[in-house]
Design an enzyme around this catalytic site. Structure first.
Site, PDB file in Angstrom:
ATOM      1  N   GLY A 310      67.361 -74.001  59.104  1.00  0.00           N
ATOM      2  CA  GLY A 310      66.830 -74.381  60.411  1.00  0.00           C
ATOM      3  C   GLY A 310      67.034 -73.278  61.430  1.00  0.00           C
ATOM      4  O   GLY A 310      67.580 -72.215  61.130  1.00  0.00           O
ATOM      5  N   GLY A 312      68.555 -72.435  65.306  1.00  0.00           N
ATOM      6  CA  GLY A 312      69.401 -72.884  66.402  1.00  0.00           C
ATOM      7  C   GLY A 312      68.983 -72.229  67.695  1.00  0.00           C
ATOM      8  O   GLY A 312      68.040 -71.436  67.740  1.00  0.00           O
ATOM      9  N   LYS A 335      76.064 -71.214  61.485  1.00  0.00           N
ATOM     10  CA  LYS A 335      75.201 -70.846  62.607  1.00  0.00           C
ATOM     11  C   LYS A 335      75.430 -69.368  62.887  1.00  0.00           C
ATOM     12  O   LYS A 335      76.570 -68.925  63.029  1.00  0.00           O
ATOM     13  CB  LYS A 335      75.548 -71.658  63.862  1.00  0.00           C
ATOM     14  N   ASP A 428      74.729 -85.689  75.592  1.00  0.00           N
ATOM     15  CA  ASP A 428      73.463 -85.532  74.860  1.00  0.00           C
ATOM     16  C   ASP A 428      73.519 -86.302  73.542  1.00  0.00           C
ATOM     17  O   ASP A 428      73.094 -85.807  72.507  1.00  0.00           O
ATOM     18  CB  ASP A 428      73.193 -84.050  74.610  1.00  0.00           C
TER      19      ASP A 428
END
EC number: 2.7.10.1
Length: 665
Positions: A310, A312, A335, A428
């Site tokens: 993915g 980031g 990450k 969030d």
């Protein structure tokens, strides 16, 4: 002197891909040919994945610092094409390489570029201009790098840049209204693809038409009134501030908000005896100190990156393996911080690790450590096989029992109870920020709200600046930026709704502004289909307007535990007819303007196979269809759960369109 020779090939070349840029690094050749004048040359080839044929990249690719005569062992290529296969050949050369009749000695690297944000809009044309409006049109960017989803237009009165307005448009034309007559306005436009926003265009300046002399004389009085009112407000604020400061000197603690008091102690690093509290890393003068205090440094050699899973905010997210001394190798998520970062980006990137490293709970994503002493900079966490909860639920629609879903919710609530006890407010909480592993254990993640929301498509501008995820955020947090554990509880109620509806989008296609208005006027999301009444009541409790009336996370965990211990309490479902009752604002026909016939509606939602059954049973108009319940569908022979959901959700959305018109609730 002995004869010299060309150098051998460079060694151990590695690549780092960031959208349409590639950073290459390598080790000098083992044999320099007996000479010291070694430099490097980069050959770039664009390859077709189907035919396997490659061709030279062409002149549009830029090399930083240069393509030939490189003295250092790294280079960056920019302006590559998105989603394209490239082969880079790195060749070491010296003063006698041109005399070599043999084959070139080089090391090659194969990479595939990512989807990239679009290039800036280059030309903007003015259209119709009036005294209060300016119409504009523009061309699609030269390099869209994907499908353009929308454009964002930012404009402000000249020399008033701090007060700007944002308009979003799916077309390449807009009209800006409500402008001042005879005033110059500056416009900038940027495009968005699935990869995010591109850069803003250069500034384009246009002026509204001047107003008549008579009108301008009347208008000239307005600034005087505005100034008078402003001065009055300032004086009033000074008086109130003086009075409040006087009371504060008297230590009137009874009036102090307990949440504010708690945060004051945490930010001051004052730990309460026997209670572990969260420490905000931003309170450290040196952010690196916070990283080293809360996160373990890992040697890059212990990490094996396997594949990209993915993107980031600051770079790519990869899966890989971690082998620590004395321990068995195990899977991790990594990450990475993209090449060319600023010091602020590095600080923000590692700030999330400084937060995560303070938490230790089975329902909070676990930080393994960080890599800060070599490049790329990395954050290493446990690997969650099933990814984000919202995507996982959409892929497995209708596949879980109610008890399994409640188990997921219990895990999320347990993690949030831990964070709340630590004094940490997430701000969030949403299904997209919950990760789920192969055992269906849910873990709260994403602790970088202050930076992430700047580019989050779910975020919206607020009147006080900054962005917040409107659909998940409590009314007081939207209106006053009052974020507390109670506002996290509101968000948890939305997560409950997402889970029970298998990842459906809260409030469907309502705009953010319509959501704010509807919630303020008392509208609440209806119960998901086949939702136990006890769970929907808990959602409604989480959505109490008064934040002090909402349950605490420990109460939520306790309630869910009771439901899990007593599964029969989950058998009572929300009455089908009342599921949409709070959507209805009046008894006017629903959907009649959207579809001309029942057949057209069913075809639009790909359920045309049921048209004949509906017509035979008397549902020949959209007004009649609007009254259909889940029991009616079963009676008609619509037995597949997925089809039932699709039809009922479509009916709900048509009813929501009535709310979209903002008829008073």
């Amino acid at each position: 002197m002995a004869c010299t020779r060309p150098p051998s090939a460079p060694r151990s070349a590695i690549s780092n891909v960031n959208e349409t840029s590639v950073f290459l690094e390598w080790i000098p050749p083992a044999d320099t040919g007996g000479r010291k004048d070694v430099s490097y040359y980069i050959a770039c080839k664009k390859c077709n994945s189907h035919s396997g044929l490659c061709e030279a990249c062409g002149g549009h690719v830029r090399y930083l610092p240069q393509q030939t005569g490189l003295k250092n062992t790294s280079v960056m290529m920019v302006d590559l094409l998105a989603h394209t296969n490239y082969t880079f050949e790195i060749e070491a050369v010296n003063g006698v390489s041109d005399q070599n009749p043999g084959a070139r000695q080089f090391v090659s690297v194969n990479v595939t570029t990512n989807q990239a944000a679009p290039s800036p809009v280059s030309s903007v044309k003015k259209g119709k201009i009036t005294k209060n409006s300016i119409s504009l049109s523009w061309q699609e960017p030269d390099r869209p790098n994907g499908i353009i989803l929308e454009y964002e237009i930012k404009y402000f009165e000249k020399d008033q840049e701090t007060s700007y307005t944002i308009i979003k448009s799916k077309e390449t034309t807009i009209t800006a209204d409500g402008l001042k007559p005879g005033s110059a306005y500056v416009f900038q436009i940027r495009a968005r693809t699935a990869a995010g926003y591109g850069g803003f265009s250069r500034r384009f300046e246009f002026e509204t038409s001047p107003v008549s002399v008579a009108a301008s004389r009347d208008q000239s009085q307005i600034p005087i009134i505005v100034v008078s009112v402003t001065v009055g407000v300032i004086l009033l604020a000074v008086v109130i501030g003086f009075l409040l400061s006087g009371r504060r000197c008297g230590y009137s603690k009874a009036k102090q908000d307990p949440e504010e008091e708690k945060m004051h102690f945490h930010n001051g690093h004052i730990k309460l005896p026997g209670v572990r509290t969260y420490i905000d890393p931003h309170t450290y003068e040196d952010p690196n100190q916070a990283v080293h205090e809360f996160a373990k440094e890992i040697e890059a050699s212990c990490i094996t990156i396997e594949r990209v899973i993915g993107a980031g905010e600051f770079g790519e997210v990869c899966s890989g393996r971690l082998k620590l001394q004395g321990k068995r190798e195990f899977p991790v998520a990594i990450k990475t911080l993209k090449v060319g970062y600023t010091e602020k980006q590095r600080r923000d990137f590692l700030g999330e690790a400084s937060i995560m490293g303070q938490f230790d709970h089975p329902n909070i994503i676990h930080l393994e450590g960080v890599v800060t002493k070599s490049k790329p900079v990395m954050i290493v966490t446990e690997y969650m096989e099933n990814g984000s909860l919202d995507t996982f639920l959409k892929k497995n629609d209708g596949q879980f029992t109610v008890i399994q879903l409640v188990g997921m919710l219990r895990g999320i609530a347990s993690g949030m109870k831990y964070l709340s006890d630590m004094g940490y407010v997430h701000r969030d909480l949403a299904a997209r920020n919950i990760l789920i592993n192969s055992n269906l254990v849910c873990k709260v993640s994403d602790f970088g709200l202050s930076r992430v929301l700047e580019d989050d498509p779910e975020a919206a501008y607020t009147t006080r600046g900054g962005k917040i995820p409107i659909r998940w955020t409590a009314p007081e947090a939207i209106a006053f930026r009052k974020f507390t554990s109670a506002s996290d509880v509101w968000s948890y109620g939305i997560v409950m709704w997402e889970v029970m509806s298998y990842g459906e989008r809260p409030y469907w296609e309502m705009t953010n502004q319509d959501v704010i208005k509807a919630v303020e006027e008392g509208y609440r999301l209806p119960s998901p289909m086949d939702c136990p009444a006890a769970l929907y009541q808990l959602m409604l409790d989480c959505w109490q307007k008064d934040r002090n009336s909402r349950p605490k996370f420990d109460e939520i965990v306790s309630m869910l535990d009771k439901l899990i211990r007593n599964p029969s309490s989950l058998k009572t479902l929300v009455n089908a007819s009342s599921r949409v009752s709070n959507l209805l604002v009046e008894h006017s026909p629903v959907g009649s303007g959207a579809y001309r016939s029942v057949g057209e509606w069913l075809e639009a939602i790909k359920m045309g196979r049921y048209t004949e059954i509906f017509m035979e049973n008397g549902y020949s108009s959209m007004d009649a269809v609007a009254q259909v319940t889940l029991e009616d569908l079963r009676r008609l022979g619509v037995t597949l759960v997925g089809h039932q959901k699709k039809i009922m959700n479509s009916l709900q959305e048509m009813k929501v369109q009535l709310v979209n018109g903002m008829v008073p609730l």
